[in-house]
Scaffold this motif. Structure first.
Motif, PDB file in Angstrom:
ATOM      1  N   ARG A 311       0.834  -1.201   0.000  1.00 57.24           N
ATOM      2  CA  ARG A 311       0.000   0.000   0.000  1.00 57.24           C
ATOM      3  C   ARG A 311       0.872   1.255   0.000  1.00 57.24           C
ATOM      4  N   ALA A 312       1.953   1.234   0.793  1.00 57.25           N
ATOM      5  CA  ALA A 312       2.841   2.401   0.852  1.00 57.25           C
ATOM      6  C   ALA A 312       3.490   2.663  -0.503  1.00 57.25           C
ATOM      7  N   GLU A 314       2.306   1.843  -3.496  1.00 52.59           N
ATOM      8  CA  GLU A 314       1.295   2.329  -4.434  1.00 52.59           C
ATOM      9  C   GLU A 314       0.947   3.791  -4.152  1.00 52.59           C
ATOM     10  N   ASN A 315       0.817   4.137  -2.880  1.00 53.63           N
ATOM     11  CA  ASN A 315       0.486   5.520  -2.519  1.00 53.63           C
ATOM     12  C   ASN A 315       1.596   6.488  -2.911  1.00 53.63           C
ATOM     13  N   ALA A 316       2.865   6.007  -2.879  1.00 54.10           N
ATOM     14  CA  ALA A 316       3.986   6.867  -3.243  1.00 54.10           C
ATOM     15  C   ALA A 316       4.175   6.977  -4.748  1.00 54.10           C
ATOM     16  N   GLY A 317       3.430   6.179  -5.512  1.00 54.65           N
ATOM     17  CA  GLY A 317       3.515   6.250  -6.974  1.00 54.65           C
ATOM     18  C   GLY A 317       4.842   5.763  -7.522  1.00 54.65           C
ATOM     19  N   HIS A 327      10.518   2.014   3.466  1.00 55.04           N
ATOM     20  CA  HIS A 327       9.653   0.987   4.050  1.00 55.04           C
ATOM     21  C   HIS A 327      10.306  -0.387   3.893  1.00 55.04           C
ATOM     22  N   TYR A 502       9.646  -2.562  -1.494  1.00 53.89           N
ATOM     23  CA  TYR A 502       8.807  -2.305  -2.681  1.00 53.89           C
ATOM     24  C   TYR A 502       9.747  -1.909  -3.811  1.00 53.89           C
TER      25      TYR A 502
END
Length: 547
Positions: A311-312, A314-317, A327, A502
């Protein structure tokens, strides 16, 4: 701070003995005139003994000596080089080199005895021709005796004798008490000194670099100054050993401390070790603007950790081919399929264990017995050789890495049956039952408080847990739940701990720096302390298999 103290102790432990050695042998010990009072005896002490009558009849200048006494004084070159006339602490024009003072006694006679060198008497005596053609031996100007009735002292002055290294001579002095002295006490010790120099500004300084008469003693092992040096060295070694064993932190600081904030997620079993490593990293990188938030809910399970990491990202693009820099998620074993953007790195292998309440009365079970218990086929501990206590089966949520490892490694892929009650507190103490908990800590507390309970946990954290006294770590077919048990006896309940990022963590990022610290630097020691085996050190590569 302890490193600085230890460095100063090491410096002083070297500097002090070296300085003492140079002072003793290069400065003071190079030119040292030693003396030893080998005898200071009253004639009266022996006059009444057989064959000693003459000691009580000694006379001088027509009168019998009053309380006669004898002093045997040995003068020796106790230094490392030859002593010559210019070395004596006296005016060059003064023929005297040493003065021996006897308080409350007058000198009746002085005799030179036992010179080690044939030339020594030449400094004391000379031959004088008389009118009749005879030759008489007389004392040289540097050899004199004097008696001072005013201060009641007798003195013997000795010449500036040239003494090769180790050379010596002895002086036998016969003394008596002053005639009008009616005391009967013991005499003070003789005082031996060089003749003081007067009128020159450097006199005091020269005392440290020229000859001084010093008392010498016979030692079985070492002199008193040598003992002080020895004890100083012993103290320095002991203090340094204490720092090394108890105070010194041998773990090296991180090679790089990258600033920023790092977020950690994942395994509750591996969490205590990672938390301790993160706290150590923060301490070592103090002042580098590093932040690693560590609230109580930092580690909520392997599945939740992977989900949070994804999720982190994806949110950071983060685009394909790039990586998230702040992370990391840790999992017990590889993450499930369906996470194509996550990059794994084997870090360590964790050892897990089955834990049983002590009231169950078991310590070792076979794989077959364990599988039967988790299949629901064993209702009472008497069925596997234990006490008459109902079995209470405590499981973790399906997303737990500890549970998935148990299923894969111990239960042959078979999931435990569903819970009979949702709340473990609702279990009937007198009946068989099953329940489920959400964390390792809750698992241990529940198993410890329920007679007959069995659960599972990461092995390294149990001994220090508050519930440890009520729990038993089960052996499996006699094999111990330790890292050594995994490598040496194939203990089955273990799992590789993976660190997921990620994408690949960018070089120079805080995530990359922390992973390097954890696997290549001081973090490795912390993983060892928590009972984990290091993937970089294992002899069996299968214990840290790649994904």
């Amino acid at each position: 701070m302890s490193d600085q103290v230890e460095q100063w102790i090491a410096i002083l432990s070297i500097t002090f003995p070296v300085a003492a050695f140079l002072w003793e042998f290069a400065v003071v010990g190079r030119k040292r005139l030693g003396y030893r009072v080998q005898m200071d005896t009253l004639a009266a002490d022996a006059a009444g003994r057989p064959y000693a009558d003459v000691l009580g009849d000694m006379q001088h200048d027509g009168h019998q000596l009053k309380d006669p006494s004898f002093v045997l004084l040995r003068i020796e070159n106790a230094g490392s080089t030859k002593i010559v006339s210019d070395d004596y602490l006296a005016d060059p024009a003064d023929p005297y080199g040493i003065k021996v003072t006897f308080r409350n006694r007058r000198v009746a006679a002085v005799v030179l005895t036992d010179p080690s060198e044939e030339e020594v008497p030449d400094f004391f005596f000379e031959e004088v021709s008389e009118d009749a053609g005879t030759v008489r031996t007389v004392a040289k100007p540097g050899f004199r005796r004097n008696n001072n009735e005013v201060d009641r002292t007798g003195t013997v002055r000795l010449p500036k004798v040239t003494l090769p290294r180790g050379a010596e001579y002895k002086m036998l002095v016969v003394l008596e008490r002053w005639r009008h002295d009616d005391s009967n006490g013991d005499f003070p010790d003789p005082v031996v000194s060089g003749i003081s120099m007067q009128g020159r500004w450097y006199d005091k300084l020269m005392k440290f670099f020229r000859l001084k008469a010093t008392r010498t003693e016979s030692h079985v092992f070492a002199s008193r100054p040598a003992w002080w040096v020895i004890w100083f060295l012993v103290a320095g070694v002991c203090v340094q050993a204490c720092f090394t064993l108890f105070l010194r932190d041998d773990r090296r600081p991180p090679l790089d401390c990258v600033g920023g904030t790092l977020h950690l997620h994942g395994s509750t079993a591996f969490g205590p070790a990672v938390r301790a490593a993160a706290e150590d990293y923060l301490n070592r990188c103090e002042g580098a603007d590093v932040s690693i938030p560590l609230p109580d809910d930092t580690f909520e399970g392997s599945t939740d950790g992977v989900t949070g990491l994804e999720r982190a990202g994806e949110n950071a693009g983060i685009r394909v081919g790039e990586g998230l820099s702040d992370h990391i998620a840790f999992t017990d074993g590889p993450a499930s399929d369906g996470h194509p953007r996550l990059a794994p790195k084997p870090v360590a292998f964790s050892v897990f264990t089955l834990v049983v309440n002590r009231d169950a009365g078991v310590e070792n079970l076979s794989l077959a017995q364990i599988r039967e218990i988790f299949a629901g086929g064993v209702k009472n501990w008497t069925e596997v050789g234990g006490n008459d206590v109902p079995v209470h089966l405590i499981n973790r949520d399906p997303g737990s890495g500890t549970r998935s490892t148990l299923v894969a490694k111990v239960l042959d892929g078979r999931e435990p049956p569903q819970f009979t009650v949702t709340d473990c507190a609702s279990l009937n103490p007198g009946r068989y039952g099953r329940c489920r908990v959400t964390s390792t800590d809750t698992m241990l507390n529940t198993a410890a408080s329920r007679p007959g309970a069995i659960g599972y946990s990461e092995a390294g954290g149990i001994d220090d847990h508050k519930a440890a006294d009520h729990l038993v770590k089960l052996k499996i077919d006699g094999r111990e739940p330790t890292a050594e048990g995994v490598e040496d006896t194939n203990y089955p309940y273990w799992q590789t701990e993976f660190a997921y990022t990620y994408g690949d963590a960018p070089a120079g990022s805080i995530a990359a720096a922390f992973l390097n610290f954890l696997t290549q630097q001081s973090g490795r020691d912390i993983l060892h302390e928590h009972g984990h085996g290091l993937c970089s050190e294992t002899e069996n590569s299968g214990e840290c298999r790649p994904v």
